[in-house]
Structure formats: C-alpha cells, structure tokens
Design an enzyme around this catalytic site. Structure first.
Site, PDB file in Angstrom:
ATOM      1  N   GLU A 173       0.814  -1.219   0.000  1.00 25.68           N
ATOM      2  CA  GLU A 173       0.000   0.000   0.000  1.00 25.68           C
ATOM      3  C   GLU A 173       0.844   1.264   0.000  1.00 25.68           C
ATOM      4  O   GLU A 173       1.772   1.422   0.803  1.00 25.68           O
ATOM      5  CB  GLU A 173      -0.925   0.014   1.221  1.00 25.68           C
ATOM      6  CG  GLU A 173      -1.857   1.215   1.257  1.00 25.68           C
ATOM      7  CD  GLU A 173      -2.897   1.137   2.356  1.00 25.68           C
ATOM      8  OE1 GLU A 173      -3.721   2.069   2.457  1.00 25.68           O
ATOM      9  OE2 GLU A 173      -2.899   0.148   3.117  1.00 25.68           O
ATOM     10  N   LYS A 189      -8.595  -0.801   1.040  1.00 24.28           N
ATOM     11  CA  LYS A 189      -9.646  -1.249   1.949  1.00 24.28           C
ATOM     12  C   LYS A 189     -10.442  -2.326   1.226  1.00 24.28           C
ATOM     13  O   LYS A 189     -10.984  -2.080   0.142  1.00 24.28           O
ATOM     14  CB  LYS A 189     -10.571  -0.105   2.386  1.00 24.28           C
ATOM     15  CG  LYS A 189     -10.093   0.624   3.620  1.00 24.28           C
ATOM     16  CD  LYS A 189     -10.004  -0.300   4.797  1.00 24.28           C
ATOM     17  CE  LYS A 189      -9.243   0.294   5.954  1.00 24.28           C
ATOM     18  NZ  LYS A 189      -8.925  -0.736   6.965  1.00 24.28           N
TER      19      LYS A 189
END
Length: 362
Positions: A173, A189
């Site tokens: 990420e 997410k």
C-alpha cells in the site's frame, strides 16, 4: 557489493553506511535536501492526531546510495522463530469483543469505521556475539516468496553513534508519493482470497476511506486539484486480493521549508489504518488496543529533498525487531456491517503467509 552493518533498501535503491538520524517532527526542514530513509511510528505526534502513546518519526541519511541493488547483495541466511512461538496482543475472544465495541460506537454515531489491530510477537534473541537478526536475509525471503510493490527494509544496529532501527516491510500500500509537486496516495480497503470474496461491506469501506484521504490531501493541496483517479480497483497480491483507490493533488506550497511537517500533519496517520472520522477512530483505537503499533501502520520509505520526490508506504505487512523480540501486526477495518468472527479471520489471512515465511529457517 556486500551489505554493510547499516543499510536501507527501497524501490531499487540500496543505501549503505549510515551517517546520521534526525527527528522528523523536530527538524522537518532537514528533509528538504539529501536522500533520507524514513520510518514513522503509528503513534508519532505529527500534528494530525495521535493515539496518545509515545511514537517516533525518524529519518536516516547514508554515505552511499546505489541504484538497482543486485539480488545477491545479501549475505547469510534467515533463521526465524518457531512457528508456534508467536503470541498475540489480543486473543480471538478479545479481538471479537473489540469489534463489537466499534460497532456500538458506529451505532452511537461516534465513528463510521475504525481499524482494530493486534500485534503478534515471538522471541528472537541476538546471537551470542551480539549480532542482531539478519534483516537483509528476511527481506530477501519475503521478496522471493511475497513480492510487494512498496517493499522496504532498513537496519542500523544498536551500539553505534546513530539511533538504531530494524524494520522489514512487504507493504502493498502506498501512503504518499511526491513527484513534480503532485502528492498522491493509494488507500487499500477490502481484502479477500479471491475477487469473488469482496462484498458490499468492502466496497463501502473503501469509499469511506477514499473520501477521508481526499479530505486529508485537501489540507496541503491547492483547492480544486484533488481528484480520485481510480476507485475500487482490484489488485492481486500473493495469497489475496485488495480493493485499491488512487487520489492525487497539487501541493499548495511545494517549496516550503517545513513541507514535510505540513504534509504529515495533514495526512498522518494513514486513513486506511485509522478510520473515519480519523480523530474519533484514534480515540477508539487508544481505548481498545493494549499495545503500541510502532512502525506497523506507520510509514516506511524515502524522501529525496534534492529532487523533490518521495515514496512512503503504509507500514502494513511489516516486521520490526528490538529487545530480542520480532513483531508483526495485523488488523481489519470495522464498520456496522462487520461480523466479529469474519474480521478475526481477515486478520489471520493477512498474517498467515508472511508469518509463515518468517518462522522457518532459510
């Protein structure tokens, strides 16, 4: 080129022979010149909210930096803890109870979502001669079996004149990148084994956090320049898939001496590992989590002050070592639609592959 006792590696760069370490919170202007490798604890107080526990934001400068470090630069083998030596800061019952507490806060209107994490730890003492565990070897193992787009590692042993650090990250990420005055982020997410496992809860959670990081960038970017360039993209990683969105904006004051103080105050900690609203989520995290996260869920990466570029990951899928203990964090985003048992299983899914790789002798 052998690895020196102190080194850092990120995005094809290998830096060796540490020169100094600075406190980013106290001296952000130092990052405006030179190449620095950065580790920011989740608890670091950078002006944008803190969990109330002491945390550090540090950057190290090295004497020599080489591009495209060779794969054979690592000497020695990795020997990790036994697979049954790991313990968790929260057991299953405790974690599921924490999920229920977050759901109660959502019902009361305190928060839309909060990320609840637990820290796994296992004894891993230094060698009889005082040598610390081989961080470079662990980074090689993870890179071979679990490649990650924002993988990073940094090791400065204790006992020298410069503050020590031992962090190995296989993060998928992006927290922040900076190039040409454009600040960008890529919140994750939604996690499942396959795309079919991603449901409405994952998509709703991703949209909430994308909106939050869009607002974060607006604190430091020119009005009207912040845009979502990709929403709910499915990314494939070893053993699982993620929902990823992309947001970017044009910095309002790219030449400010305290640029990194402004950027970190406006965006840290990363929204994907805190929650929304961020201030409320951090208060809930402080109440529910029994131990500090440290570098996990913080930021790891580099800042090139001379070029005006940077790349920092969200410190997930990250190991850190100190005081004879190896640690690894895992967590999940909790919403009203969360099922406690399913959220526990998500934390197990995120940890299983990497903890397995770190537990075996290599």
């Amino acid at each position: 080129m052998p690895i020196s006792p102190s080194w850092a590696r990120f995005a094809g760069r290998l830096a060796v022979d540490v020169v100094e370490c600075v406190d980013v919170a106290r001296e952000p202007e130092r990052l405006r010149s030179g190449l620095w490798f950065v580790v920011v604890d989740f608890e670091a107080d950078l002006g944008g909210g803190t969990t109330g526990r002491p945390g550090r934001a540090r950057a190290w400068r090295f004497a020599s930096v080489h591009q495209e470090a060779p794969d054979d630069a690592t000497e020695g083998a990795w020997t990790g803890p036994a697979s049954d030596a790991w313990t968790s800061s929260m057991d299953r019952a405790g974690y599921e109870a924490a999920v229920e507490h977050v759901r109660e806060h959502v019902l009361e209107g305190d928060v839309y979502q909060a990320n609840v994490c637990r820290v796994l730890s296992a004894p891993l003492p230094a060698a009889d001669d005082g040598a610390e565990p081989n961080a470079a070897a662990l980074a090689r193992v993870l890179g071979a079996s679990n490649p990650a787009p924002y993988a990073a590692a940094i090791h400065v042993p204790a006992g020298g004149d410069v503050e020590p650090v031992w962090v190995v990250s296989a993060s998928p990420e992006l927290y922040l990148s900076l190039s040409g005055g454009v600040l960008a982020t890529g919140p994750i997410k939604g996690t499942a084994r396959t795309p079919d496992g991603l449901g409405a809860k994952d998509r709703a959670e991703n949209v909430m956090i994308t909106d939050l990081v869009r607002n974060d960038l607006q604190h430091v970017c020119l009005p009207g320049t912040v845009e979502v360039t990709d929403l709910l993209a499915v990314e494939h990683h070893p053993g699982l898939v993620h929902l990823v969105s992309r947001v970017r904006g044009l910095l309002r004051a790219p030449d400010a001496p305290d640029l990194w103080a402004q950027v970190l105050a406006g965006t840290f900690p990363p929204g994907s590992v805190s929650g929304a609203p961020k201030s409320s989520a951090l208060r809930i995290i402080r109440a529910l989590e029994p131990v500090a996260r440290g570098p996990y869920c913080g930021a790891v990466g580099w800042v090139d002050g001379d070029a005006g570029t940077a790349e920092l990951n969200v410190g997930i899928r990250t190991f850190w070592w100190d005081d004879g203990v190896l640690r690894f964090g895992t967590g999940a985003g909790i919403t009203w639609g969360s099922d406690p048992a399913a959220e526990w299983r998500e934390t197990e899914l995120k940890a299983a592959r990497l903890v397995g790789l770190a537990s075996a002798a290599r």
